[in-house]
Design a protein around this motif. Structure first.
Motif, mmCIF file in Angstrom:
data_model
loop_
_atom_site.group_PDB
_atom_site.id
_atom_site.type_symbol
_atom_site.label_atom_id
_atom_site.label_comp_id
_atom_site.label_asym_id
_atom_site.label_seq_id
_atom_site.Cartn_x
_atom_site.Cartn_y
_atom_site.Cartn_z
ATOM 1 N N ILE A 115 16.907 -1.496 34.041
ATOM 2 C CA ILE A 115 17.470 -1.103 35.337
ATOM 3 C C ILE A 115 17.150 0.356 35.644
ATOM 4 N N ALA A 116 17.304 1.216 34.654
ATOM 5 C CA ALA A 116 16.995 2.639 34.857
ATOM 6 C C ALA A 116 15.544 2.807 35.279
ATOM 7 N N ARG A 117 14.644 2.093 34.609
ATOM 8 C CA ARG A 117 13.220 2.208 34.932
ATOM 9 C C ARG A 117 12.927 1.695 36.345
ATOM 10 N N GLN A 118 13.470 0.534 36.703
ATOM 11 C CA GLN A 118 13.163 -0.052 38.013
ATOM 12 C C GLN A 118 13.795 0.722 39.166
ATOM 13 N N ALA A 119 14.893 1.429 38.899
ATOM 14 C CA ALA A 119 15.551 2.200 39.958
ATOM 15 C C ALA A 119 15.061 3.642 40.017
ATOM 16 N N GLY A 120 14.112 3.989 39.148
ATOM 17 C CA GLY A 120 13.516 5.315 39.223
ATOM 18 C C GLY A 120 14.263 6.408 38.497
ATOM 19 N N PHE A 121 15.104 6.067 37.515
ATOM 20 C CA PHE A 121 15.798 7.083 36.732
ATOM 21 C C PHE A 121 14.979 7.438 35.499
ATOM 22 N N ALA A 122 15.140 8.668 35.047
ATOM 23 C CA ALA A 122 14.358 9.143 33.900
ATOM 24 C C ALA A 122 14.730 8.407 32.624
ATOM 25 N N ASP A 123 16.026 8.079 32.474
ATOM 26 C CA ASP A 123 16.478 7.382 31.276
ATOM 27 C C ASP A 123 17.842 6.757 31.542
ATOM 28 N N VAL A 124 18.380 6.070 30.551
ATOM 29 C CA VAL A 124 19.669 5.394 30.699
ATOM 30 C C VAL A 124 20.799 6.399 30.921
ATOM 31 N N SER A 125 20.706 7.574 30.307
ATOM 32 C CA SER A 125 21.745 8.590 30.496
ATOM 33 C C SER A 125 21.853 9.003 31.966
ATOM 34 N N ALA A 126 20.709 9.162 32.629
ATOM 35 C CA ALA A 126 20.717 9.522 34.050
ATOM 36 C C ALA A 126 21.321 8.392 34.878
#
Length: 362
Positions: free
Chosen positions: A319-330
């Motif tokens: 989900i983090a990758r597909q929504a454009g976040f740097a990592d799960v923490s973000a």
């Protein structure tokens, strides 16, 4: 009854949940909850609506912001009839200049049709339509998104019809009562507040949300009717409507562009170039809409995350990758900021609300 004319709708009333609206409902929601001893200001602050912002005449809030505040206000008050109370608390000035135009209309029917035509200026969070049908003059309220949170959906329909009845009684007579009111949501545990407010036959679990207005009331003359004032105010509303439509077009174009680019986020410079605009002009147009490019990106990401969380097979890393976040923490920080919970807690809540045993949607 005369031949049935076409149903009256408003240009551009297929409102999306990304639309920006006047915060009228939120103002009255705050008044009602304050009277109940519930302070909504901390909640408003979390979604960027501090007292200074809320006091601005130019303020427009996103549909998402409004829905979040409503959902949490219902939870904080524990009042399943909060929508009825917010609608009943409104005054003739609740709809601003549009309300003034409606008061100056010739008949109640003309007032309603004016309200429907310019509803996007009133802060309405439902989509209104009106017209003569076999049963009489019918006012319908639809939801902009059939997948709307059931708690918010019920609130919005209750508020919509409650405000119409309340303002009609204030304008043309306290004895006004609809011929019938139908709600698409299930009957609540206690229907007495509905009986006391509407004073007419009620139906729940109906095919749609509609209010049938007796012909004599639809054709009743408005006490404040004034053709010259009515025409003058309509000229102002028409100009405002055109301006708002252009602003909304800008927002929708940018949202679509961002959503199509995820997980990459186009820079502001790239967006200006793509849409044949200078950075300065685009920034000014967004300021006129009461938003920023960063806020639009945040909203699109939020919507994407909520969609992806509804898919149990996806991990938080996916989900983090597909929504454009740097990592799960973000991702976790963003979800905590949006909802005050962790991504897994949000997923559990979303899946629970959409389970077959959940309350049917309005």
């Amino acid at each position: 009854m005369p031949d049935v004319p076409p149903r009256i709708t408003s240009p551009g009333t297929s409102r999306s949940t990304s639309a920006t609206i006047a915060p009228n409902i939120l103002h009255y929601l705050v008044r009602v909850t304050d009277a109940c001893g519930v302070d909504l200001q901390p909640l408003l602050n979390r979604v960027g609506l501090d007292p200074t912002v809320m006091g601005s005449a130019e303020l427009r809030v996103s549909y998402r912001q409004g829905s979040d505040v409503i959902r949490q206000a219902v939870e904080l008050t524990g009042d399943e009839h909060l929508g009825l109370r917010v609608g009943a608390a409104q005054h003739l000035t609740a709809w601003g200049l549009l309300g003034f135009a409606m008061m100056a209309a010739d008949t109640q029917e003309e007032a309603i049709e004016t309200g429907v035509r310019y509803q996007n200026l009133s802060g309405a969070m439902t989509v209104w339509s009106a017209g003569w049908e076999d049963v009489g003059y019918v006012l319908r309220a639809d939801l902009p998104d059939p997948a709307l949170d059931p708690t918010v959906a019920v609130f919005l329909i209750e508020e919509a019809f409650s405000s119409v009845v309340t303002l009609t009684r204030l304008s043309i007579g306290a004895s006004f009562a609809p011929q019938a009111v139908e709600f698409a949501f299930p009957a609540p545990r206690d229907t007495r507040p509905f009986d006391e407010l509407f004073r007419c036959p009620l139906r729940f679990d109906a095919a749609g949300n509609r209010m049938v207005i007796p012909a004599r009331w639809a054709r009743a003359a408005m006490p404040g009717r004034d053709p010259i004032t009515y025409t003058s105010v309509l000229d102002v509303l028409e100009k405002d409507m055109t301006s708002r439509r252009e602003q909304q077009d800008v927002l929708e174009v940018l949202e679509i562009s961002i959503a199509q680019s995820l997980p990459d986020i186009p820079s502001f410079i790239e967006q200006a170039r793509k849409h044949a605009s200078s950075e300065r002009t685009l920034r000014r147009r967004l300021a006129e809409c009461g938003t920023t490019y960063e806020a639009i990106v945040d909203g699109v990401r939020r919507e994407r995350v909520e969609q992806l969380l509804r898919r149990p097979e996806l991990t938080l890393r996916d989900i983090a990758r597909q929504a454009g976040f740097a990592d799960v923490s973000a991702l976790r920080r963003a979800v905590r900021r949006w909802h005050g919970v962790t991504p897994l807690e949000l997923r559990a809540g979303l899946l629970l609300r959409e389970a077959p045993t959940s309350r049917p949607r309005a």
